[in-house]
Design a protein around this motif. Structure first.
Motif, PDB file in Angstrom:
ATOM      1  N   SER A  32       0.812  -1.221   0.000  1.00 21.95           N
ATOM      2  CA  SER A  32       0.000   0.000   0.000  1.00 21.95           C
ATOM      3  C   SER A  32       0.845   1.270   0.000  1.00 21.95           C
ATOM      4  N   ASP A  33       2.003   1.258   0.659  1.00 22.76           N
ATOM      5  CA  ASP A  33       2.876   2.440   0.648  1.00 22.76           C
ATOM      6  C   ASP A  33       3.286   2.798  -0.780  1.00 22.76           C
ATOM      7  N   GLU A  34       3.739   1.799  -1.526  1.00 20.33           N
ATOM      8  CA  GLU A  34       4.151   2.033  -2.898  1.00 20.33           C
ATOM      9  C   GLU A  34       2.972   2.437  -3.772  1.00 20.33           C
ATOM     10  N   LEU A  35       1.799   1.869  -3.502  1.00 18.06           N
ATOM     11  CA  LEU A  35       0.621   2.197  -4.302  1.00 18.06           C
ATOM     12  C   LEU A  35       0.180   3.644  -4.091  1.00 18.06           C
ATOM     13  N   VAL A  36       0.259   4.118  -2.839  1.00 16.32           N
ATOM     14  CA  VAL A  36      -0.105   5.509  -2.564  1.00 16.32           C
ATOM     15  C   VAL A  36       0.836   6.461  -3.297  1.00 16.32           C
ATOM     16  N   ARG A  37       2.121   6.156  -3.267  1.00 14.07           N
ATOM     17  CA  ARG A  37       3.083   7.002  -3.984  1.00 14.07           C
ATOM     18  C   ARG A  37       2.842   6.953  -5.492  1.00 14.07           C
ATOM     19  N   LEU A  38       2.492   5.772  -5.992  1.00 14.79           N
ATOM     20  CA  LEU A  38       2.245   5.624  -7.422  1.00 14.79           C
ATOM     21  C   LEU A  38       1.019   6.416  -7.857  1.00 14.79           C
ATOM     22  N   MET A  39      -0.015   6.437  -7.028  1.00 15.27           N
ATOM     23  CA  MET A  39      -1.247   7.120  -7.383  1.00 15.27           C
ATOM     24  C   MET A  39      -1.126   8.642  -7.334  1.00 15.27           C
ATOM     25  N   GLN A  40      -0.037   9.164  -6.789  1.00 13.25           N
ATOM     26  CA  GLN A  40       0.154  10.608  -6.742  1.00 13.25           C
ATOM     27  C   GLN A  40       0.782  11.160  -8.015  1.00 13.25           C
ATOM     28  N   PHE A  41       1.092  10.290  -8.969  1.00 13.39           N
ATOM     29  CA  PHE A  41       1.712  10.740 -10.220  1.00 13.39           C
ATOM     30  C   PHE A  41       0.896  11.823 -10.932  1.00 13.39           C
ATOM     31  N   PRO A  42      -0.431  11.691 -11.096  1.00 17.30           N
ATOM     32  CA  PRO A  42      -1.175  12.730 -11.813  1.00 17.30           C
ATOM     33  C   PRO A  42      -1.236  14.073 -11.089  1.00 17.30           C
ATOM     34  N   LEU A  43      -0.823  14.138  -9.823  1.00 14.60           N
ATOM     35  CA  LEU A  43      -0.928  15.388  -9.060  1.00 14.60           C
ATOM     36  C   LEU A  43       0.212  16.363  -9.343  1.00 14.60           C
ATOM     37  N   HIS A  44       1.254  15.902 -10.008  1.00 16.36           N
ATOM     38  CA  HIS A  44       2.398  16.767 -10.328  1.00 16.36           C
ATOM     39  C   HIS A  44       3.008  17.382  -9.067  1.00 16.36           C
ATOM     40  N   GLY A  45       3.146  16.590  -8.009  1.00 15.37           N
ATOM     41  CA  GLY A  45       3.798  17.062  -6.795  1.00 15.37           C
ATOM     42  C   GLY A  45       2.906  17.784  -5.810  1.00 15.37           C
ATOM     43  N   VAL A  46       1.618  17.965  -6.093  1.00 16.96           N
ATOM     44  CA  VAL A  46       0.699  18.604  -5.148  1.00 16.96           C
ATOM     45  C   VAL A  46       0.473  17.648  -3.974  1.00 16.96           C
ATOM     46  N   PRO A  47       0.641  18.098  -2.733  1.00 19.50           N
ATOM     47  CA  PRO A  47       0.537  17.192  -1.578  1.00 19.50           C
ATOM     48  C   PRO A  47      -0.905  16.811  -1.276  1.00 19.50           C
ATOM     49  N   LEU A  48      -1.050  15.653  -0.613  1.00 20.99           N
ATOM     50  CA  LEU A  48      -2.349  15.193  -0.134  1.00 20.99           C
ATOM     51  C   LEU A  48      -2.430  15.384   1.374  1.00 20.99           C
ATOM     52  N   TYR A  49      -3.639  15.603   1.880  1.00 20.30           N
ATOM     53  CA  TYR A  49      -3.834  15.850   3.303  1.00 20.30           C
ATOM     54  C   TYR A  49      -4.865  14.870   3.860  1.00 20.30           C
ATOM     55  N   ASN A  50      -4.741  14.612   5.147  1.00 20.78           N
ATOM     56  CA  ASN A  50      -5.694  13.780   5.860  1.00 20.78           C
ATOM     57  C   ASN A  50      -6.363  14.622   6.937  1.00 20.78           C
ATOM     58  N   THR A  51      -7.677  14.555   7.028  1.00 15.43           N
ATOM     59  CA  THR A  51      -8.415  15.377   7.987  1.00 15.43           C
ATOM     60  C   THR A  51      -9.158  14.538   9.023  1.00 15.43           C
ATOM     61  N   GLU A  52      -8.923  13.226   9.041  1.00 10.49           N
ATOM     62  CA  GLU A  52      -9.620  12.353   9.974  1.00 10.49           C
ATOM     63  C   GLU A  52      -8.612  11.508  10.739  1.00 10.49           C
ATOM     64  N   VAL A  53      -9.010  11.070  11.933  1.00  9.86           N
ATOM     65  CA  VAL A  53      -8.109  10.266  12.766  1.00  9.86           C
ATOM     66  C   VAL A  53      -7.718   8.971  12.061  1.00  9.86           C
ATOM     67  N   ALA A  54      -8.707   8.283  11.522  1.00 13.87           N
ATOM     68  CA  ALA A  54      -8.442   7.014  10.835  1.00 13.87           C
ATOM     69  C   ALA A  54      -8.330   7.191   9.329  1.00 13.87           C
ATOM     70  N   GLY A  55      -8.170   8.418   8.894  1.00 10.83           N
ATOM     71  CA  GLY A  55      -8.165   8.692   7.460  1.00 10.83           C
ATOM     72  C   GLY A  55      -7.043   8.009   6.714  1.00 10.83           C
ATOM     73  N   THR A  56      -5.847   7.977   7.286  1.00 13.15           N
ATOM     74  CA  THR A  56      -4.717   7.350   6.611  1.00 13.15           C
ATOM     75  C   THR A  56      -4.939   5.850   6.439  1.00 13.15           C
ATOM     76  N   PHE A  57      -5.446   5.205   7.499  1.00  8.75           N
ATOM     77  CA  PHE A  57      -5.722   3.763   7.394  1.00  8.75           C
ATOM     78  C   PHE A  57      -6.767   3.495   6.318  1.00  8.75           C
ATOM     79  N   TYR A  58      -7.847   4.293   6.331  1.00  8.03           N
ATOM     80  CA  TYR A  58      -8.896   4.098   5.327  1.00  8.03           C
ATOM     81  C   TYR A  58      -8.372   4.358   3.916  1.00  8.03           C
ATOM     82  N   ALA A  59      -7.444   5.300   3.782  1.00 10.36           N
ATOM     83  CA  ALA A  59      -6.860   5.572   2.468  1.00 10.36           C
ATOM     84  C   ALA A  59      -6.067   4.369   1.981  1.00 10.36           C
ATOM     85  N   TYR A  60      -5.263   3.782   2.869  1.00 10.77           N
ATOM     86  CA  TYR A  60      -4.483   2.604   2.500  1.00 10.77           C
ATOM     87  C   TYR A  60      -5.415   1.429   2.168  1.00 10.77           C
ATOM     88  N   LEU A  61      -6.488   1.306   2.947  1.00  5.61           N
ATOM     89  CA  LEU A  61      -7.438   0.230   2.685  1.00  5.61           C
ATOM     90  C   LEU A  61      -8.169   0.462   1.364  1.00  5.61           C
TER      91      LEU A  61
END
Length: 252
Positions: A32-61
């Motif tokens: 999942s770590d590699e997949l998250v980095r791979l999916m950021q390719f279309p963003l052209h370096g724009v960062p992603l943010y998490n606004t929930e306590v379990a948001g990172t886990f849910y994103a990986y899931l």
């Protein structure tokens, strides 16, 4: 086959597809770590943010489930075509494996085209509206929903020639019918593009134009299948006539 047996067959096919998705999702979660980095390719370096306590886990899931579905596409298509195959003639059943292979290949092409060409362009266009008054703050959840829906839409849209080939092979549709329905197809494509893309013209065109081109390709595919089927039927009729004595037909 009775109606209840059809339902049982459908349940078995859906269960096998779900098990395949579960297995591929578990395997994808490990990366999942590699997949998250791979999916950021279309963003052209724009960062992603998490606004929930379990948001990172849910994103990986979520990204693991998305990858699991895409990875299990060959099995899902196989189960789908096997569910349909009992209603086909024997010669049509032999096309199941080629149809699964072609469906999988076109899904990968569609999703890959979306990831490599459409998403970078659409994302750059949409993020370009930000200025000194509005700052982009993209949550990882909303971004994964966006790219997941877009890639799935393109992958399914590229199935149009396969669907046309199947319907043409069983004689459900004709090339002339598809040609006459072109104007209605354009309206339907516009509606589908509006549903599966963000509410901006660029994203809708990026999905709508390839779908229209695929529709035109589908007309050609149905025409070729239809011509081949008519030629085969004519040859079978000729062979049947030649087997009759003195070349007579069986009309009395």
């Amino acid at each position: 086959m009775p109606f209840l047996e059809h339902l049982e067959e459908l349940r078995q096919r859906l269960l096998k597809s779900a098990v395949a998705v579960l297995i591929t999702t578990c395997a994808a979660f490990y990366f999942s770590d590699e997949l998250v980095r791979l999916m950021q390719f279309p963003l052209h370096g724009v960062p992603l943010y998490n606004t929930e306590v379990a948001g990172t886990f849910y994103a990986y899931l979520k990204i693991s489930i998305m990858t699991g579905i895409f990875a299990a596409i060959p099995i899902i298509f196989y189960q789908m075509w096997k569910f349909i195959s009992p209603g086909l003639y024997r010669r049509e059943k032999t096309a199941v494996l080629p149809l699964v292979t072609a469906s999988t290949a076109l899904f990968i092409v569609g999703a890959g085209f979306c990831y490599l060409a459409v998403l970078p362009l659409a994302t750059s266009y949409l993020l370009g509206f930000a200025d000194e008054q509005i700052t982009n703050l993209i949550t990882v959840s909303s971004y994964l929903n966006y790219i997941g829906l877009m890639m799935l839409a393109f992958g399914l849209a590229f199935q149009l020639p396969i669907l046309a080939y199947f319907l043409g092979k069983v004689g459900v549709v004709r090339a002339a019918t598809l040609s006459r329905a072109r104007r209605y197809a354009v309206v339907g494509i516009a509606i589908v593009a509006a549903i599966f893309t963000p509410p901006d013209v660029v994203s809708q065109l990026l999905l709508g134009v390839p779908m229209y081109l695929l529709y035109e390709i589908s007309i050609v595919v149905v025409y070729l299948v239809q011509r081949k089927r008519l030629r085969r039927e004519a040859e079978e009729e000729t062979a049947e006539t030649d087997r009759l004595p003195y070349g007579r037909t069986d009309d009395r």
